[in-house]
Design an enzyme around this catalytic site. Structure first.
Site, PDB file in Angstrom:
ATOM      1  N   SER A  58       0.838  -1.199   0.000  1.00 15.80           N
ATOM      2  CA  SER A  58       0.000   0.000   0.000  1.00 15.80           C
ATOM      3  C   SER A  58       0.869   1.242   0.000  1.00 15.80           C
ATOM      4  O   SER A  58       1.967   1.245   0.573  1.00 15.80           O
ATOM      5  CB  SER A  58      -0.852  -0.029   1.269  1.00 15.80           C
ATOM      6  OG  SER A  58      -1.414   1.237   1.505  1.00 15.80           O
ATOM      7  N   TYR A  90      -1.970  -1.428  10.869  1.00 13.16           N
ATOM      8  CA  TYR A  90      -2.230  -1.904   9.508  1.00 13.16           C
ATOM      9  C   TYR A  90      -1.046  -1.567   8.595  1.00 13.16           C
ATOM     10  O   TYR A  90      -0.505  -2.430   7.897  1.00 13.16           O
ATOM     11  CB  TYR A  90      -3.528  -1.286   8.971  1.00 13.16           C
ATOM     12  CG  TYR A  90      -3.622  -1.298   7.467  1.00 13.16           C
ATOM     13  CD1 TYR A  90      -3.914  -2.468   6.780  1.00 13.16           C
ATOM     14  CD2 TYR A  90      -3.373  -0.138   6.718  1.00 13.16           C
ATOM     15  CE1 TYR A  90      -3.964  -2.485   5.389  1.00 13.16           C
ATOM     16  CE2 TYR A  90      -3.415  -0.149   5.338  1.00 13.16           C
ATOM     17  CZ  TYR A  90      -3.708  -1.322   4.672  1.00 13.16           C
ATOM     18  OH  TYR A  90      -3.740  -1.338   3.313  1.00 13.16           O
ATOM     19  N   LYS A 149       2.068  -3.885   6.569  1.00 13.27           N
ATOM     20  CA  LYS A 149       2.465  -3.814   5.153  1.00 13.27           C
ATOM     21  C   LYS A 149       3.978  -3.617   5.052  1.00 13.27           C
ATOM     22  O   LYS A 149       4.653  -4.281   4.264  1.00 13.27           O
ATOM     23  CB  LYS A 149       1.720  -2.678   4.439  1.00 13.27           C
ATOM     24  CG  LYS A 149       0.222  -2.910   4.285  1.00 13.27           C
ATOM     25  CD  LYS A 149      -0.092  -4.111   3.406  1.00 13.27           C
ATOM     26  CE  LYS A 149      -1.561  -4.417   3.302  1.00 13.27           C
ATOM     27  NZ  LYS A 149      -1.871  -5.722   2.727  1.00 13.27           N
TER      28      LYS A 149
HETATM   29  N1  UFG Z   1     -12.964  10.619   3.096  1.00 12.39           N
HETATM   30  C1  UFG Z   1     -14.012  11.467   3.375  1.00 12.39           C
HETATM   31  N2  UFG Z   1     -15.165  10.920   3.859  1.00 12.39           N
HETATM   32  C2  UFG Z   1     -15.316   9.581   4.078  1.00 12.39           C
HETATM   33  C3  UFG Z   1     -14.237   8.720   3.776  1.00 12.39           C
HETATM   34  C4  UFG Z   1     -13.068   9.276   3.290  1.00 12.39           C
HETATM   35  O1  UFG Z   1     -13.908  12.699   3.210  1.00 12.39           O
HETATM   36  O2  UFG Z   1     -16.382   9.160   4.536  1.00 12.39           O
HETATM   37  C5  UFG Z   1     -11.723  11.179   2.519  1.00 12.39           C
HETATM   38  C6  UFG Z   1     -10.485  10.917   3.351  1.00 12.39           C
HETATM   39  O3  UFG Z   1     -10.338  11.908   4.333  1.00 12.39           O
HETATM   40  C7  UFG Z   1      -9.387  10.936   2.276  1.00 12.39           C
HETATM   41  C8  UFG Z   1     -10.100  10.367   1.052  1.00 12.39           C
HETATM   42  O4  UFG Z   1     -11.492  10.540   1.294  1.00 12.39           O
HETATM   43  O5  UFG Z   1      -9.028  12.274   1.973  1.00 12.39           O
HETATM   44  C9  UFG Z   1      -9.822   8.901   0.822  1.00 12.39           C
HETATM   45  O6  UFG Z   1     -10.075   8.167   2.011  1.00 12.39           O
HETATM   46  P1  UFG Z   1     -10.177   6.573   2.043  1.00 12.39           P
HETATM   47  O7  UFG Z   1     -10.574   6.181   3.433  1.00 12.39           O
HETATM   48  O8  UFG Z   1     -11.042   6.104   0.931  1.00 12.39           O
HETATM   49  O9  UFG Z   1      -8.691   6.059   1.727  1.00 12.39           O
HETATM   50  P2  UFG Z   1      -7.283   6.464   2.404  1.00 12.39           P
HETATM   51  O10 UFG Z   1      -6.579   7.319   1.444  1.00 12.39           O
HETATM   52  O11 UFG Z   1      -7.476   6.928   3.786  1.00 12.39           O
HETATM   53  O12 UFG Z   1      -6.521   5.045   2.420  1.00 12.39           O
HETATM   54  C10 UFG Z   1      -6.169   4.379   3.604  1.00 12.39           C
HETATM   55  C11 UFG Z   1      -4.758   3.820   3.462  1.00 12.39           C
HETATM   56  C12 UFG Z   1      -4.708   2.681   2.520  1.00 12.39           C
HETATM   57  C13 UFG Z   1      -5.656   1.677   2.934  1.00 12.39           C
HETATM   58  C14 UFG Z   1      -7.001   2.247   3.018  1.00 12.39           C
HETATM   59  C15 UFG Z   1      -7.901   1.151   3.501  1.00 12.39           C
HETATM   60  O13 UFG Z   1      -3.864   4.819   3.035  1.00 12.39           O
HETATM   61  O14 UFG Z   1      -3.432   2.082   2.540  1.00 12.39           O
HETATM   62  O15 UFG Z   1      -7.042   3.371   3.886  1.00 12.39           O
HETATM   63  O16 UFG Z   1      -8.761   1.497   4.474  1.00 12.39           O
HETATM   64  F1  UFG Z   1      -5.634   0.631   2.078  1.00 12.39           F
END
Ligand code: UFG
Length: 332
Positions: free
Chosen positions: A124, A148, A152
């Site tokens: 990741s 988590y 990785k």
């Molecule tokens: N976000 C929102 N509202 C939500 C969910 C997310 O605004 O309800 C925003 C987050 O703040 C972020 C973006 O959307 O800016 C993406 O968020 P995600 O939760 O979809 O994904 P992340 O980038 O946080 O990814 C993280 C880790 C990965 C992991 C993944 C799995 O960086 O390695 O979470 O949960 F795989």
């Protein structure tokens, strides 16, 4: 090639199984249904028009995994099976270290013993930590901010060390950015259990009327519109990266980012979703989510130069395919 796919009924695993068959390969799947529903196997078999050998169980069960290597001629392993919820990993570190590290150790040990030469690991972009994007593979990794992410980083190290000691065991570490979208049939996609943590499944719940609004975590990041920026990649593009890695990687250790190289903000994703699908997503702009970074996107040059791999599907396609899957699976 005949490929053992651990966690093959999950979101990324299931799409990768489709890609394998599209390229003339075959799969043996092991999955314990911890984050997948029972119907996925049937749907996969409908899509590829063939039966897929399936073993129900957890990959830390070494007797079970050993039997798979004994009973099937396996040419390579795609190791997806792992727990992946960041918040849960902070609350239950032992569960995360125990499951994710034992899974990597068990599958790698048995693959090596059975003379399997290709091993591809689901890593990741979280391994880079909070540093400026674009992330490229030679950057130093910063300490993980949650268990988590630590699993990785540790799994990467374990696999590198095994390959160093046994150079015939070719390891590819794929550092995924943010996979969204679904197969264009709408038969398979991402359907997490419970309240979604990730952006796209949450948007889909709002679009389906299951939740009143999307919480946008942060409006004061140093980005174009103040919301967080990520490198969203179509899950079928990500799936195809695994097949490219299996077909072409030859060095003992290969590390690749798998992203588009393009960042999109939360608000841009919402806009694309609304425009492409003609659905309104009410927003609740709220505080930053602890542990989030402002911007994360890939430098995708290395995988292009070394494997000739490039993503093909844009954000519009991702949001369209995601909605197509959600509608079909919820009969909306
Ligand atoms: N976000 C929102 N509202 C939500 C969910 C997310 O605004 O309800 C925003 C987050 O703040 C972020 C973006 O959307 O800016 C993406 O968020 P995600 O939760 O979809 O994904 P992340 O980038 O946080 O990814 C993280 C880790 C990965 C992991 C993944 C799995 O960086 O390695 O979470 O949960 F795989």
């Amino acid at each position: 090639m005949n490929i053992l796919v651990t966690g093959g009924l999950g979101f990324i695993g299931s799409h990768t199984v489709v890609s394998l068959y599209e390229r003339g390969h075959q799969a043996v799947i092991i999955d314990d249904y911890s984050n997948a529903s029972k119907e996925v196997l049937e749907k996969l078999e409908t899509l590829i028009q063939s039966k897929i050998p399936f073993i129900e169980g957890n990959v830390t069960d070494s007797k079970l995994v050993e039997n798979i290597f004994k009973n099937h001629q396996i040419d390579g392993v795609l190791h997806f099976a792992a727990f992946k919820a960041v918040g849960e990993s902070v609350e239950k570190p032992i569960m995360y270290y125990e499951n994710n590290l034992n899974a990597t150790l068990t599958v790698a040990k048995l693959a090596l013993e059975h003379k399997v030469k290709k091993f591809v690991f689901s890593s990741s972009c979280t391994v880079y930590g909070d540093q400026p994007s674009p992330f490229h593979e030679e950057m130093d990794l910063l300490p993980a901010t949650n268990p988590y992410g630590a699993t990785k980083q540790m799994s990467e190290q374990i696999l590198k060390d095994i390959s160093f000691a046994h150079p015939e065991f070719k390891v590819t570490l794929l550092r995924y950015f943010n996979p969204i979208g679904a197969h264009d049939s709408g038969l398979i996609g991402e359907s997490p259990l419970g309240v979604p943590n990730n952006l796209m499944p949450y948007i889909l719940d709002v679009a389906l009327g299951k939740r009143p609004h999307l919480n946008v975590y942060g409006s004061d990041y140093p980005t174009l519109d103040g919301s967080g920026v990520r490198d969203y990649i179509h899950v079928m593009d990500l799936a195809e990266a695994h097949v490219a890695a299996l077909e072409k990687s030859l060095k003992p250790v290969n590390i690749y980012n798998v992203g588009t190289g393009q960042g999109s903000s939360v608000l841009e994703v919402v806009k694309a979703f609304e425009t492409m699908n003609d659905v309104k997503i009410p927003l609740n702009i709220t505080a930053r989510r602890p542990g989030d970074i402002a911007v994360s996107f890939a430098d995708p040059a290395k995988i292009k130069n070394e494997l000739g791999y490039q993503t093909k599907r844009d954000l519009n396609q991702m949001v369209k395919d995601a909605w197509n899957f959600a509608k079909r699976s919820n009969h909306a």
